[in-house]
Design a protein around this motif. Structure first.
Motif, PDB file in Angstrom:
ATOM      1  N   ALA A  46      -5.172  14.475  -0.031  1.00 49.12           N
ATOM      2  CA  ALA A  46      -5.513  15.555   0.896  1.00 49.12           C
ATOM      3  C   ALA A  46      -5.472  15.091   2.351  1.00 49.12           C
ATOM      4  O   ALA A  46      -5.600  15.918   3.267  1.00 49.12           O
ATOM      5  CB  ALA A  46      -6.894  16.109   0.574  1.00 49.12           C
ATOM      6  N   SER A  47      -5.288  13.797   2.585  1.00 50.31           N
ATOM      7  CA  SER A  47      -5.215  13.296   3.949  1.00 50.31           C
ATOM      8  C   SER A  47      -4.047  13.941   4.679  1.00 50.31           C
ATOM      9  O   SER A  47      -2.927  13.981   4.160  1.00 50.31           O
ATOM     10  CB  SER A  47      -5.030  11.774   3.941  1.00 50.31           C
ATOM     11  N   PRO A  48      -4.245  14.440   5.902  1.00 51.75           N
ATOM     12  CA  PRO A  48      -3.115  15.052   6.622  1.00 51.75           C
ATOM     13  C   PRO A  48      -1.994  14.066   6.883  1.00 51.75           C
ATOM     14  O   PRO A  48      -0.817  14.456   6.938  1.00 51.75           O
ATOM     15  CB  PRO A  48      -3.752  15.544   7.931  1.00 51.75           C
ATOM     16  N   TRP A  49      -2.317  12.786   7.039  1.00 44.14           N
ATOM     17  CA  TRP A  49      -1.269  11.783   7.273  1.00 44.14           C
ATOM     18  C   TRP A  49      -0.477  11.522   6.007  1.00 44.14           C
ATOM     19  O   TRP A  49       0.746  11.375   6.046  1.00 44.14           O
ATOM     20  CB  TRP A  49      -1.878  10.497   7.822  1.00 44.14           C
ATOM     21  N   CYS A  50      -1.169  11.477   4.872  1.00 45.48           N
ATOM     22  CA  CYS A  50      -0.475  11.331   3.594  1.00 45.48           C
ATOM     23  C   CYS A  50       0.407  12.553   3.325  1.00 45.48           C
ATOM     24  O   CYS A  50       1.553  12.426   2.878  1.00 45.48           O
ATOM     25  CB  CYS A  50      -1.493  11.144   2.464  1.00 45.48           C
ATOM     26  N   VAL A  51      -0.113  13.738   3.623  1.00 49.82           N
ATOM     27  CA  VAL A  51       0.658  14.970   3.422  1.00 49.82           C
ATOM     28  C   VAL A  51       1.922  14.949   4.274  1.00 49.82           C
ATOM     29  O   VAL A  51       3.019  15.294   3.803  1.00 49.82           O
ATOM     30  CB  VAL A  51      -0.209  16.201   3.756  1.00 49.82           C
ATOM     31  N   ALA A  66       5.932  10.650  -5.727  1.00 53.84           N
ATOM     32  CA  ALA A  66       5.005   9.694  -6.339  1.00 53.84           C
ATOM     33  C   ALA A  66       5.123   8.319  -5.692  1.00 53.84           C
ATOM     34  O   ALA A  66       4.115   7.626  -5.482  1.00 53.84           O
ATOM     35  CB  ALA A  66       5.268   9.602  -7.840  1.00 53.84           C
ATOM     36  N   MET A  67       6.344   7.929  -5.357  1.00 55.04           N
ATOM     37  CA  MET A  67       6.540   6.621  -4.709  1.00 55.04           C
ATOM     38  C   MET A  67       5.950   6.606  -3.307  1.00 55.04           C
ATOM     39  O   MET A  67       5.371   5.608  -2.872  1.00 55.04           O
ATOM     40  CB  MET A  67       8.028   6.278  -4.670  1.00 55.04           C
ATOM     41  N   VAL A  68       6.094   7.711  -2.569  1.00 54.32           N
ATOM     42  CA  VAL A  68       5.509   7.789  -1.230  1.00 54.32           C
ATOM     43  C   VAL A  68       3.991   7.696  -1.326  1.00 54.32           C
ATOM     44  O   VAL A  68       3.352   6.960  -0.550  1.00 54.32           O
ATOM     45  CB  VAL A  68       5.928   9.102  -0.527  1.00 54.32           C
ATOM     46  N   GLU A  69       3.401   8.404  -2.266  1.00 47.54           N
ATOM     47  CA  GLU A  69       1.947   8.348  -2.432  1.00 47.54           C
ATOM     48  C   GLU A  69       1.487   6.937  -2.799  1.00 47.54           C
ATOM     49  O   GLU A  69       0.457   6.458  -2.310  1.00 47.54           O
ATOM     50  CB  GLU A  69       1.502   9.347  -3.499  1.00 47.54           C
ATOM     51  N   GLU A  70       2.264   6.260  -3.627  1.00 43.89           N
ATOM     52  CA  GLU A  70       1.922   4.882  -3.994  1.00 43.89           C
ATOM     53  C   GLU A  70       2.091   3.948  -2.805  1.00 43.89           C
ATOM     54  O   GLU A  70       1.277   3.037  -2.588  1.00 43.89           O
ATOM     55  CB  GLU A  70       2.791   4.420  -5.158  1.00 43.89           C
ATOM     56  N   ALA A  71       3.142   4.168  -2.014  1.00 46.67           N
ATOM     57  CA  ALA A  71       3.343   3.349  -0.813  1.00 46.67           C
ATOM     58  C   ALA A  71       2.185   3.525   0.157  1.00 46.67           C
ATOM     59  O   ALA A  71       1.723   2.557   0.776  1.00 46.67           O
ATOM     60  CB  ALA A  71       4.658   3.714  -0.142  1.00 46.67           C
ATOM     61  N   LEU A 117       6.433  -7.722  22.714  1.00 52.24           N
ATOM     62  CA  LEU A 117       6.909  -8.075  21.376  1.00 52.24           C
ATOM     63  C   LEU A 117       7.852  -6.986  20.894  1.00 52.24           C
ATOM     64  O   LEU A 117       7.534  -5.800  20.933  1.00 52.24           O
ATOM     65  CB  LEU A 117       5.703  -8.183  20.433  1.00 52.24           C
ATOM     66  N   ALA A 118       9.054  -7.393  20.463  1.00 52.69           N
ATOM     67  CA  ALA A 118      10.032  -6.452  19.912  1.00 52.69           C
ATOM     68  C   ALA A 118      10.040  -6.571  18.391  1.00 52.69           C
ATOM     69  O   ALA A 118      10.186  -7.676  17.854  1.00 52.69           O
ATOM     70  CB  ALA A 118      11.422  -6.734  20.466  1.00 52.69           C
ATOM     71  N   HIS A 119       9.880  -5.449  17.716  1.00 56.87           N
ATOM     72  CA  HIS A 119       9.881  -5.402  16.252  1.00 56.87           C
ATOM     73  C   HIS A 119      11.158  -4.681  15.800  1.00 56.87           C
ATOM     74  O   HIS A 119      11.413  -3.549  16.226  1.00 56.87           O
ATOM     75  CB  HIS A 119       8.691  -4.609  15.713  1.00 56.87           C
ATOM     76  N   PHE A 120      11.930  -5.316  14.943  1.00 55.72           N
ATOM     77  CA  PHE A 120      13.100  -4.689  14.335  1.00 55.72           C
ATOM     78  C   PHE A 120      12.764  -4.501  12.857  1.00 55.72           C
ATOM     79  O   PHE A 120      12.736  -5.461  12.083  1.00 55.72           O
ATOM     80  CB  PHE A 120      14.347  -5.559  14.508  1.00 55.72           C
ATOM     81  N   LEU A 121      12.486  -3.258  12.469  1.00 54.67           N
ATOM     82  CA  LEU A 121      11.952  -2.991  11.143  1.00 54.67           C
ATOM     83  C   LEU A 121      13.044  -2.690  10.127  1.00 54.67           C
ATOM     84  O   LEU A 121      14.111  -2.194  10.472  1.00 54.67           O
ATOM     85  CB  LEU A 121      10.974  -1.812  11.199  1.00 54.67           C
ATOM     86  N   ALA A 122      12.737  -2.992   8.874  1.00 53.03           N
ATOM     87  CA  ALA A 122      13.601  -2.625   7.746  1.00 53.03           C
ATOM     88  C   ALA A 122      13.035  -1.368   7.097  1.00 53.03           C
ATOM     89  O   ALA A 122      11.892  -0.984   7.351  1.00 53.03           O
ATOM     90  CB  ALA A 122      13.683  -3.766   6.747  1.00 53.03           C
ATOM     91  N   GLY A 123      13.820  -0.755   6.237  1.00 56.60           N
ATOM     92  CA  GLY A 123      13.395   0.515   5.669  1.00 56.60           C
ATOM     93  C   GLY A 123      13.188   0.520   4.177  1.00 56.60           C
ATOM     94  O   GLY A 123      12.973   1.577   3.588  1.00 56.60           O
ATOM     95  N   ASN A 124      13.231  -0.664   3.539  1.00 56.79           N
ATOM     96  CA  ASN A 124      13.119  -0.661   2.076  1.00 56.79           C
ATOM     97  C   ASN A 124      11.690  -0.404   1.611  1.00 56.79           C
ATOM     98  O   ASN A 124      11.458   0.286   0.629  1.00 56.79           O
ATOM     99  CB  ASN A 124      13.643  -1.968   1.498  1.00 56.79           C
ATOM    100  N   ILE A 125      10.690  -0.954   2.324  1.00 55.87           N
ATOM    101  CA  ILE A 125       9.288  -0.678   2.025  1.00 55.87           C
ATOM    102  C   ILE A 125       8.537  -0.603   3.353  1.00 55.87           C
ATOM    103  O   ILE A 125       8.867  -1.317   4.304  1.00 55.87           O
ATOM    104  CB  ILE A 125       8.638  -1.742   1.111  1.00 55.87           C
ATOM    105  N   PRO A 126       7.510   0.250   3.455  1.00 55.96           N
ATOM    106  CA  PRO A 126       6.850   0.449   4.753  1.00 55.96           C
ATOM    107  C   PRO A 126       5.857  -0.637   5.145  1.00 55.96           C
ATOM    108  O   PRO A 126       5.597  -0.820   6.331  1.00 55.96           O
ATOM    109  CB  PRO A 126       6.138   1.793   4.575  1.00 55.96           C
ATOM    110  N   CYS A 127       5.303  -1.360   4.172  1.00 56.92           N
ATOM    111  CA  CYS A 127       4.170  -2.244   4.458  1.00 56.92           C
ATOM    112  C   CYS A 127       4.447  -3.280   5.555  1.00 56.92           C
ATOM    113  O   CYS A 127       3.647  -3.421   6.488  1.00 56.92           O
ATOM    114  CB  CYS A 127       3.704  -2.933   3.182  1.00 56.92           C
ATOM    115  N   PRO A 128       5.553  -4.048   5.498  1.00 58.65           N
ATOM    116  CA  PRO A 128       5.743  -5.075   6.540  1.00 58.65           C
ATOM    117  C   PRO A 128       5.778  -4.514   7.950  1.00 58.65           C
ATOM    118  O   PRO A 128       5.215  -5.112   8.879  1.00 58.65           O
ATOM    119  CB  PRO A 128       7.085  -5.704   6.157  1.00 58.65           C
ATOM    120  N   GLY A 129       6.412  -3.378   8.146  1.00 54.93           N
ATOM    121  CA  GLY A 129       6.480  -2.793   9.478  1.00 54.93           C
ATOM    122  C   GLY A 129       5.127  -2.357   9.994  1.00 54.93           C
ATOM    123  O   GLY A 129       4.804  -2.545  11.178  1.00 54.93           O
TER     124      GLY A 129
END
Length: 213
Positions: A46-51, A66-71, A117-129
């Motif tokens: 129900a979190s607006p950010w999760c939604v 389901a994968m987004v919710e788990e992420a 600091l410059a961050h160049f992010l990957a898109g396979n999983i959100p956690c590291p970014g």
């Protein structure tokens, strides 16, 4: 929308100004509190950010709902006050070393992070970014974050959730998009940064390393 060199320069000046105005007055524990509070607002379907993530992320990431919710659960569930504090303590032996001189053996030392600091992010999983952004703020850096085309959703939403909790802290982060073909923007980001954090395969990381001053 792809950023231009001029927009990147403006973002650099804006985040550096925010860094100088805001972060010297913050303790590490205060920054941890804001980050953990923002992360806590992602919990539950129900979190607006999760939604928002569930609505936007599947189209670009290819993740199922389901994968987004788990992420969301795995990423933001790990960003508690205790976990963030332990992260800094583990890396620097004492989180207070970012705030003041602390006794280390027989000498007193203090840790100072990069200005920009410059961050160049990957898109396979959100956690590291997401963790990368947290670490940049904990180090009192201004942060330029290049989104991956495969995940423009999670990092941008996370910074907006920080803004909801602590607008001043969020001003120290600029979320930007540009393609690999926009080498002028990449070169400008690398040239301006005091440090670079890059995620991706060996080829991508090595290419950025060669381009960095």
């Amino acid at each position: 929308m792809n950023a231009t060199v001029e927009q990147l320069q403006a973002a650099k000046l804006r985040t550096l100004d925010a860094r100088e105005r805001i972060l010297p007055q913050r303790t590490t524990d205060q920054i941890i509190h804001s980050l953990a509070t923002a992360a806590g607002r992602w919990f539950g379907p129900a979190s607006p950010w999760c939604v928002k993530a569930v609505e936007a992320a599947p189209a670009t990431t290819g993740f199922s709902t389901a994968m987004v919710e788990e992420a969301v659960r795995l990423t933001f569930g790990a960003l508690t006050h205790e976990a963030l504090g332990e992260l800094v303590d583990r890396e620097l032996a004492n989180r207070r070393v970012l705030d003041e001189f602390c006794l280390h053996g027989r000498v007193r030392t203090r840790a100072t992070g990069p200005r920009l600091l410059a961050h160049f992010l990957a898109g396979n999983i959100p956690c590291p970014g997401i963790v990368s952004i947290c670490c940049g703020l904990l180090l009192r850096a201004a942060n330029i974050v290049k989104l991956s085309s495969r995940d423009p959703v999670f990092p941008a939403l996370f910074v907006e959730s920080i803004r909801e909790v602590d607008p001043d802290l969020a001003e120290c982060v600029a979320i930007m998009e540009w393609t690999r073909a926009d080498t002028a923007v990449t070169e400008a980001a690398l040239a301006e940064a005091n440090a670079v954090i890059a995620y991706g395969d060996d080829h991508s990381v090595n290419k950025l390393r060669r381009a960095a001053p």
